[in-house]
Scaffold this motif. Structure first.
Motif, mmCIF file in Angstrom:
data_model
loop_
_atom_site.group_PDB
_atom_site.id
_atom_site.type_symbol
_atom_site.label_atom_id
_atom_site.label_comp_id
_atom_site.label_asym_id
_atom_site.label_seq_id
_atom_site.Cartn_x
_atom_site.Cartn_y
_atom_site.Cartn_z
ATOM 1 N N TYR A 150 60.918 45.900 14.931
ATOM 2 C CA TYR A 150 61.698 44.918 15.685
ATOM 3 C C TYR A 150 62.018 43.724 14.807
ATOM 4 O O TYR A 150 61.378 43.492 13.782
ATOM 5 C CB TYR A 150 60.936 44.445 16.927
ATOM 6 N N THR A 151 63.008 42.957 15.232
ATOM 7 C CA THR A 151 63.316 41.697 14.578
ATOM 8 C C THR A 151 63.922 40.752 15.604
ATOM 9 O O THR A 151 64.440 41.195 16.632
ATOM 10 C CB THR A 151 64.290 41.897 13.396
ATOM 11 N N ALA A 152 63.853 39.471 15.328
ATOM 12 C CA ALA A 152 64.407 38.460 16.233
ATOM 13 C C ALA A 152 65.757 37.982 15.719
ATOM 14 O O ALA A 152 66.043 38.050 14.519
ATOM 15 C CB ALA A 152 63.447 37.273 16.347
ATOM 16 N N LEU A 153 66.572 37.504 16.630
ATOM 17 C CA LEU A 153 67.868 36.932 16.285
ATOM 18 C C LEU A 153 68.098 35.707 17.160
ATOM 19 O O LEU A 153 68.054 35.804 18.390
ATOM 20 C CB LEU A 153 68.998 37.945 16.504
ATOM 21 N N LEU A 154 68.358 34.568 16.527
ATOM 22 C CA LEU A 154 68.625 33.340 17.254
ATOM 23 C C LEU A 154 70.134 33.104 17.336
ATOM 24 O O LEU A 154 70.893 33.496 16.441
ATOM 25 C CB LEU A 154 67.957 32.152 16.568
ATOM 26 N N GLN A 155 70.555 32.438 18.389
ATOM 27 C CA GLN A 155 71.973 32.220 18.626
ATOM 28 C C GLN A 155 72.642 31.493 17.466
ATOM 29 O O GLN A 155 73.735 31.870 17.024
ATOM 30 C CB GLN A 155 72.172 31.443 19.921
ATOM 31 N N HIS A 156 71.991 30.449 16.940
ATOM 32 C CA HIS A 156 72.617 29.675 15.865
ATOM 33 C C HIS A 156 72.737 30.503 14.588
ATOM 34 O O HIS A 156 73.665 30.296 13.787
ATOM 35 C CB HIS A 156 71.838 28.379 15.619
ATOM 36 N N GLU A 157 71.824 31.460 14.378
ATOM 37 C CA GLU A 157 71.926 32.337 13.213
ATOM 38 C C GLU A 157 73.162 33.235 13.308
ATOM 39 O O GLU A 157 73.874 33.436 12.324
ATOM 40 C CB GLU A 157 70.665 33.198 13.099
ATOM 41 N N TRP A 158 73.396 33.765 14.500
ATOM 42 C CA TRP A 158 74.561 34.615 14.726
ATOM 43 C C TRP A 158 75.855 33.825 14.576
ATOM 44 O O TRP A 158 76.811 34.277 13.952
ATOM 45 C CB TRP A 158 74.460 35.256 16.102
ATOM 46 N N GLN A 159 75.874 32.648 15.166
ATOM 47 C CA GLN A 159 77.081 31.824 15.108
ATOM 48 C C GLN A 159 77.356 31.335 13.692
ATOM 49 O O GLN A 159 78.506 31.156 13.297
ATOM 50 C CB GLN A 159 76.944 30.639 16.057
ATOM 51 N N SER A 160 76.296 31.138 12.922
ATOM 52 C CA SER A 160 76.457 30.661 11.556
ATOM 53 C C SER A 160 77.036 31.732 10.632
ATOM 54 O O SER A 160 77.927 31.464 9.810
ATOM 55 C CB SER A 160 75.114 30.184 11.011
ATOM 56 N N ASP A 161 76.540 32.988 10.767
ATOM 57 C CA ASP A 161 77.002 34.043 9.869
ATOM 58 C C ASP A 161 76.687 35.399 10.496
ATOM 59 O O ASP A 161 75.648 36.009 10.217
ATOM 60 C CB ASP A 161 76.328 33.920 8.508
ATOM 61 N N ALA A 162 77.579 35.889 11.336
ATOM 62 C CA ALA A 162 77.356 37.155 12.033
ATOM 63 C C ALA A 162 77.296 38.325 11.057
ATOM 64 O O ALA A 162 76.500 39.260 11.230
ATOM 65 C CB ALA A 162 78.458 37.382 13.067
ATOM 66 N N GLU A 163 78.113 38.284 10.003
ATOM 67 C CA GLU A 163 78.119 39.366 9.012
ATOM 68 C C GLU A 163 76.759 39.476 8.331
ATOM 69 O O GLU A 163 76.219 40.586 8.158
ATOM 70 C CB GLU A 163 79.206 39.097 7.975
ATOM 71 N N ARG A 164 76.195 38.342 7.950
ATOM 72 C CA ARG A 164 74.875 38.338 7.312
ATOM 73 C C ARG A 164 73.813 38.927 8.241
ATOM 74 O O ARG A 164 72.969 39.728 7.823
ATOM 75 C CB ARG A 164 74.495 36.903 6.928
ATOM 76 N N GLU A 165 73.859 38.554 9.508
ATOM 77 C CA GLU A 165 72.854 39.024 10.457
ATOM 78 C C GLU A 165 73.027 40.508 10.746
ATOM 79 O O GLU A 165 72.030 41.219 10.937
ATOM 80 C CB GLU A 165 72.927 38.208 11.747
#
Length: 361
Positions: A150-165
């Motif tokens: 499993y891994t976590a994903l925060l909203q600001h991480e997705w909004q900052s760089d969806a391709e990276r995530e």
């Protein structure tokens, strides 16, 4: 001594309707000779409303809903709790049947701790940790309980760089995977993903419900559930499973269609059954559980075991697994199970009252 039992239900949550269904069943099952039952409805706007003393059978969830002229949640909570809990000498217990956000995440439990009243179920820490799937899985990892990647994903991480995530998730978890809001239950906001397009769509859906998500590698296996009750010495039920028509059991299928077949005990070898019971107690202890907890596992065709999640306030609807498991385990009826949970709440509260809160000079 007469016991005043306050049943909290509804709530400012996506699981509001599920809570109403649970409350209807619970309220009708309570022994009105043993308890003075007071339904407390929390609207979707967070307003607390008392329906007064319940002395009759309920036929529909619409009877459990009420409106209140006060539109300020804080004022409605303060006025109602002060009125209910400051009057009379009767023994008082709160039974929360609130699912999801602001119900089983430790917030209501913290309020009741401040009010110094006994309440059924898990405390602040175990409720919060059990609700947050990322924290829960971190604690299971520390306790050595087997689970999927499993891994976590925060909203600001997705909004900052969806391709990276996307690249991070694909490298660490891969496909197929599941995307889930970290702090929600009843299969709300959950999606299965086979490719990046699915992943992006799933993240968009899940972020509508929470700022934190958990992404899990798919496990192909049967979903097995066990029920735990107790405080310091928890006991575990036999295992059960739902026989279901779809690969993924979504919200509508779980609560609206009713097309379920319960298999209790689950079809398992004695060794696997015993192992699941031990792991359920271990999970309960890892989260510092109290009162009740449902523990869900995957069991593969090779008999590999992976814990999926726990539910610190499992449903009590007519199709719910938790009460049925105990009936099949030792004959405990629905009403007897509620009585036992109330006894556990009073036991825990009594022990808290014996603590020393003053520093000796």
């Amino acid at each position: 001594m007469t016991t005043n039992l306050y049943v909290l239900y509804g709530g400012k949550s996506a699981e509001h309707e599920v809570s109403l269904l649970t409350a209807l069943t619970v309220l009708n099952a309570l022994d009105k000779q043993k308890y003075n039952v007071y339904p407390i409805y929390i609207t979707k706007a967070g307003i607390w409303c008392s329906l007064g003393l319940l002395d009759h059978e309920l036929t529909d969830v619409t009877e459990l809903q009420a409106e209140h002229p006060d539109t300020r949640p804080a004022a409605s909570i303060g006025n109602l709790l002060c009125k209910l809990f400051s009057e009379g000498t009767e023994q008082k217990v709160v039974l929360p049947v609130l699912h999801g956000t602001n119900g089983e995440d430790g917030t209501v439990q913290g309020l009741l701790e401040l009010m110094d009243v006994p309440y059924v179920g898990n405390g602040v820490l175990s409720s919060a940790a059990g609700m947050d799937k990322v924290i829960m899985k971190d604690l299971f990892a520390q306790a050595g309980i087997p689970q999927t990647d499993y891994t976590a994903l925060l909203q600001h991480e997705w909004q900052s760089d969806a391709e990276r995530e996307c690249l991070r998730i694909e490298g660490r978890i891969g496909y197929p995977c599941y995307v889930k809001p970290a702090n929600l239950g009843s299969s709300v906001g959950i999606s299965r993903c086979d490719n990046r397009q699915d992943l992006c769509r799933a993240v968009h859906i899940a972020l509508q419900y929470d700022r934190k998500l958990v992404i899990e590698k798919e496990v192909i296996g049967r979903e097995i559930q066990l029920a735990v009750i107790g405080n310091d010495h928890p006991q575990c039920s036999v295992a059960g499973e739902f026989i279901k028509e779809l690969d993924f059991f979504d919200y509508d299928k779980k609560y609206k269609s009713g097309r379920l077949i319960q298999q209790i005990p689950a079809r398992l070898t004695d060794d696997i059954h015993s192992r699941l019971m031990d792991l359920s107690i271990q999970a309960f202890t890892a989260l510092d559980g109290a009162g009740l907890m449902r523990v869900d596992f995957f069991v593969t065709d090779d008999n590999d075991i992976y814990i999926n999640e726990v539910n610190t306030l499992p449903g009590f609807t007519k199709i719910s697994m938790f009460p049925t498991l105990w009936e099949k385990t030792n004959g405990t009826t629905y009403a007897q199970l509620i009585d036992k949970l109330i006894e556990l709440a009073l036991e825990r509260h009594e022990r808290k009252q014996a603590r020393n809160y003053r520093r000796d000079e």
